[in-house]
Design an enzyme around this catalytic site. Structure first.
Site, short mmCIF file in Angstrom:
data_model
loop_
_atom_site.label_atom_id
_atom_site.label_comp_id
_atom_site.label_asym_id
_atom_site.label_seq_id
_atom_site.Cartn_x
_atom_site.Cartn_y
_atom_site.Cartn_z
N TYR A 1 -15.73 15.79 -34.19
CA TYR A 1 -16.99 16.34 -33.68
C TYR A 1 -18.17 15.39 -33.89
O TYR A 1 -18.78 14.90 -32.93
CB TYR A 1 -17.25 17.69 -34.36
CG TYR A 1 -18.61 18.29 -34.13
CD1 TYR A 1 -19.19 18.31 -32.86
CD2 TYR A 1 -19.32 18.85 -35.19
CE1 TYR A 1 -20.44 18.88 -32.66
CE2 TYR A 1 -20.56 19.43 -34.99
CZ TYR A 1 -21.12 19.43 -33.74
OH TYR A 1 -22.36 20.00 -33.54
N ASN B 1 -6.70 9.82 -36.93
CA ASN B 1 -5.28 10.22 -36.94
C ASN B 1 -5.01 11.43 -36.06
O ASN B 1 -3.87 11.89 -35.95
CB ASN B 1 -4.80 10.48 -38.38
CG ASN B 1 -5.48 11.67 -39.05
OD1 ASN B 1 -6.18 12.45 -38.42
ND2 ASN B 1 -5.27 11.79 -40.35
N ASP C 1 -3.90 6.58 -39.99
CA ASP C 1 -4.50 7.24 -41.14
C ASP C 1 -5.20 6.24 -42.04
O ASP C 1 -4.68 5.15 -42.29
CB ASP C 1 -3.41 7.98 -41.93
CG ASP C 1 -3.98 9.00 -42.88
OD1 ASP C 1 -4.54 8.60 -43.92
OD2 ASP C 1 -3.88 10.21 -42.58
N ASN D 1 -6.67 12.93 -49.21
CA ASN D 1 -7.27 12.41 -47.98
C ASN D 1 -8.64 11.79 -48.23
O ASN D 1 -8.94 10.69 -47.73
CB ASN D 1 -7.40 13.52 -46.94
CG ASN D 1 -7.97 13.01 -45.62
OD1 ASN D 1 -7.28 12.38 -44.82
ND2 ASN D 1 -9.25 13.25 -45.40
N SER E 1 -22.29 15.17 -48.23
CA SER E 1 -22.51 16.60 -48.03
C SER E 1 -23.46 17.18 -49.06
O SER E 1 -23.51 16.71 -50.21
CB SER E 1 -21.17 17.34 -48.11
OG SER E 1 -21.36 18.73 -48.13
N TYR F 1 -13.94 20.45 -52.28
CA TYR F 1 -14.52 19.64 -51.22
C TYR F 1 -15.77 18.91 -51.71
O TYR F 1 -15.91 17.69 -51.56
CB TYR F 1 -14.86 20.52 -50.02
CG TYR F 1 -15.82 19.87 -49.05
CD1 TYR F 1 -15.46 18.75 -48.32
CD2 TYR F 1 -17.11 20.39 -48.87
CE1 TYR F 1 -16.34 18.15 -47.44
CE2 TYR F 1 -18.00 19.79 -47.99
CZ TYR F 1 -17.61 18.67 -47.28
OH TYR F 1 -18.50 18.08 -46.41
N LYS G 1 -16.57 14.73 -52.38
CA LYS G 1 -17.70 13.98 -51.82
C LYS G 1 -18.49 13.29 -52.92
O LYS G 1 -18.92 12.14 -52.77
CB LYS G 1 -18.60 14.93 -51.02
CG LYS G 1 -17.99 15.42 -49.71
CD LYS G 1 -17.94 14.34 -48.65
CE LYS G 1 -17.55 14.90 -47.30
NZ LYS G 1 -17.64 13.92 -46.21
N ASN H 1 -25.59 21.96 -42.62
CA ASN H 1 -24.77 22.45 -41.51
C ASN H 1 -25.14 21.73 -40.23
O ASN H 1 -26.31 21.72 -39.83
CB ASN H 1 -24.95 23.96 -41.34
CG ASN H 1 -24.12 24.74 -42.35
OD1 ASN H 1 -23.87 24.26 -43.45
ND2 ASN H 1 -23.68 25.92 -41.98
N HIS I 1 -16.85 26.83 -38.43
CA HIS I 1 -18.30 26.72 -38.49
C HIS I 1 -18.96 27.92 -37.82
O HIS I 1 -18.50 28.41 -36.78
CB HIS I 1 -18.77 25.42 -37.85
CG HIS I 1 -18.34 24.21 -38.61
ND1 HIS I 1 -18.36 22.94 -38.08
CD2 HIS I 1 -17.89 24.06 -39.88
CE1 HIS I 1 -17.94 22.07 -38.97
NE2 HIS I 1 -17.65 22.74 -40.08
N ARG J 1 -28.45 28.57 -44.89
CA ARG J 1 -28.06 27.18 -44.67
C ARG J 1 -29.11 26.47 -43.80
O ARG J 1 -29.79 27.10 -42.99
CB ARG J 1 -26.69 27.10 -43.99
CG ARG J 1 -25.55 27.58 -44.86
CD ARG J 1 -25.32 26.71 -46.06
NE ARG J 1 -24.22 27.16 -46.89
CZ ARG J 1 -24.34 27.97 -47.93
NH1 ARG J 1 -25.53 28.46 -48.26
NH2 ARG J 1 -23.29 28.31 -48.65
N GLY K 1 -16.39 29.69 -53.16
CA GLY K 1 -17.09 28.42 -53.26
C GLY K 1 -18.35 28.29 -52.45
O GLY K 1 -18.80 27.18 -52.19
#
Length: 329
Positions: A11, A32, A51, A92, A117, A141, A145, A170, A189, A221, A284
Site C-alpha cells: 500500500y 515478496n 524476501d 521478518n 511507527s 509489533y 519497530k 494511521n 485498517h 488515532r 495491545g
C-alpha cells in the site's frame, strides 16, 4: 543511481514508487508479494520478487543495480497478529533489517529511510507525542519497530550509514484519481473496513472497545493521507542527499479522531448509513495516539495538504468504488 523500495508492491510502498517515478528517479522494487500486489508496480519499474531475509537474493539485486538509497516498507504491521505470532514479527522485521544492512554495508550504500511507527511509544505519557517522549511498546509489533530503530542507530554509527526513522500513525487514503489504493487481505485498517461496509461488502463495522479514556470512549488515532506520507519520505531522501544527519521524525496531522468519529465522517462522505456495533477491545491497543509533528515540519519543511479527514476518506472511497475487488479482476 537507483532508489530501492522494499515492499514497493504494498500500500504505502506503491505510492512511494509512484511519487519517485513522478520525480524522474531511477526506481527498483523488491517485494515478496505476501501482502503486496504486482499490479501496483508500473511495468516500467524493475521488479524482483523475493524476501529481505534472503541474503543471496538481496546481493543479486544490489549487484545488478547501483543503489543510492533504500526505502524500507516491508515490515509486518498488524498489531493483533503480532500478539499471537510474535516470533513471525521478530523474524521478518528484525532479522530482515539485519540482513538488509549487511548487504548495504557490502555495497557501500549509505542511506536508509525506514518506515517506523507510533507504536514505539506504547501508551503515551502525554498527547500530542514528541519524538523524545518515553518508548515503551505494549505489543510485539511496536517492540520490533523500536528494536529496528536501535539497530539502525548502532549500525549507522559503526558503518557510517545515514538513516531516518519516520514514526507515523494511521495512514489512509489513495491516489486522488482512484488508480492506486489500499488492498490488504485480510483488511485490518479502520477506514477501508468502514468503506467496505458502505459498499455492502460487510454487514457492519465493529468498533473495538468503548471504554477507553477518551472523549467518547472509543480510541483516538491520528490519520495522515498516504500522499502526504510518501512526500515526507521524499523530503527525507533530499535531506540525506544534502548531508542531513540521522534522526527520528513523527508524521501526523496534529489532530486525532475516535473510531466513532471516523464512522460518522464516512457516513457523511459516502451518504450511506453505515451500521456500526460495539465489540471487545483488541489486544495491545493504546487509548490515544496523536503526533506532535512540529519537528518534521520545521526541519524538513514538510506539510500535509490532504489533512482534512473528509479528503482522506473521499480518496479512499473513490479507489474502492473503482476497484471493489482491489487489484483482483
Amino acid at each position: 543511481m537507483a532508489i530501492l523500495v522494499l515492499g514497493g508492491a504494498g500500500y504505502i510502498g506503491s505510492h512511494m514508487v509512484d511519487l519517485l517515478v513522478q520525480k524522474k528517479e531511477d526506481v527498483v522494487v523488491v517485494d515478496n508479494l505476501s501482502y503486496g500486489h504486482r499490479q501496483a508496480v508500473p511495468e516500467s519499474v524493475p521488479f524482483y520478487q523475493g524476501d529481505v531475509r534472503d541474503h543471496d537474493f538481496l546481493e543479486q539485486v544490489f549487484t545488478q543495480h547501483d543503489i543510492e538509497a533504500v526505502f524500507h516498507f516491508c515490515a509486518y504491521i498488524q498489531v493483533p497478529e503480532s500478539v499471537v505470532k510474535p516470533n513471525d514479527y521478530f523474524d521478518n522485521n528484525v532479522v530482515g533489517l539485519i540482513s538488509l544492512i549487511n548487504v548495504m554495508k557490502n555495497h557501500q550504500v549509505k542511506k536508509l529511510i525506514f518506515s517506523s511507527s507510533a507504536a514505539v511509544y506504547g501508551t503515551p505519557e502525554r498527547v500530542p507525542i514528541k519524538e523524545d517522549d518515553a518508548k515503551d511498546p505494549i505489543n510485539p509489533y511496536g517492540l520490533t519497530k523500536l528494536m529496528m530503530e536501535q539497530i539502525m542507530r548502532w549500525d549507522g554509527a559503526a558503518y557510517e550509514m545515514q538513516w531516518l526513522a519516520f514514526r507515523y500513525f494511521n495512514v489512509a487514503g489513495a491516489r486522488l484519481d482512484g488508480n492506486l489504493g489500499e488492498d490488504h487481505r485480510p483488511e485490518t485498517h479502520l477506514i477501508p473496513i468502514v468503506l467496505q461496509a458502505a459498499l455492502g461488502q460487510r454487514e457492519h463495522v465493529e468498533m473495538c472497545g468503548n471504554d477507553y479514556q477518551t472523549r467518547d470512549g472509543y480510541n483516538v488515532r491520528d490519520y495522515v493521507h498516504v500522499l502526504d506520507l510518501v512526500q515526507a519520505h521524499y523530503f527525507g531522501l533530499e535531506y540525506l542527499r544534502q548531508g542531513g544527519q540521522s534522526d527520528y521524525f513523527n508524521i501526523g496531522s496534529k489532530q486525532g479522531f475516535t473510531v466513532k468519529e471516523i464512522v460518522e465522517a464516512a457516513r457523511r462522505v459516502t451518504g450511506v448509513n453505515i451500521k456500526a456495533i460495539d465489540a471487545p477491545r483488541r489486544g495491545g491497543d493504546p487509548d490515544s495516539l496523536v503526533a506532535d509533528s512540529t519537528k518534521i515540519r520545521t526541519d524538513l519543511g514538510w506539510q500535509s495538504p490532504h489533512t482534512d479527514i473528509d479528503t482522506i476518506i473521499s480518496s479512499a472511497w473513490n479507489w474502492l468504488q473503482k476497484h471493489p475487488n482491489g487489484y483482483s479482476k
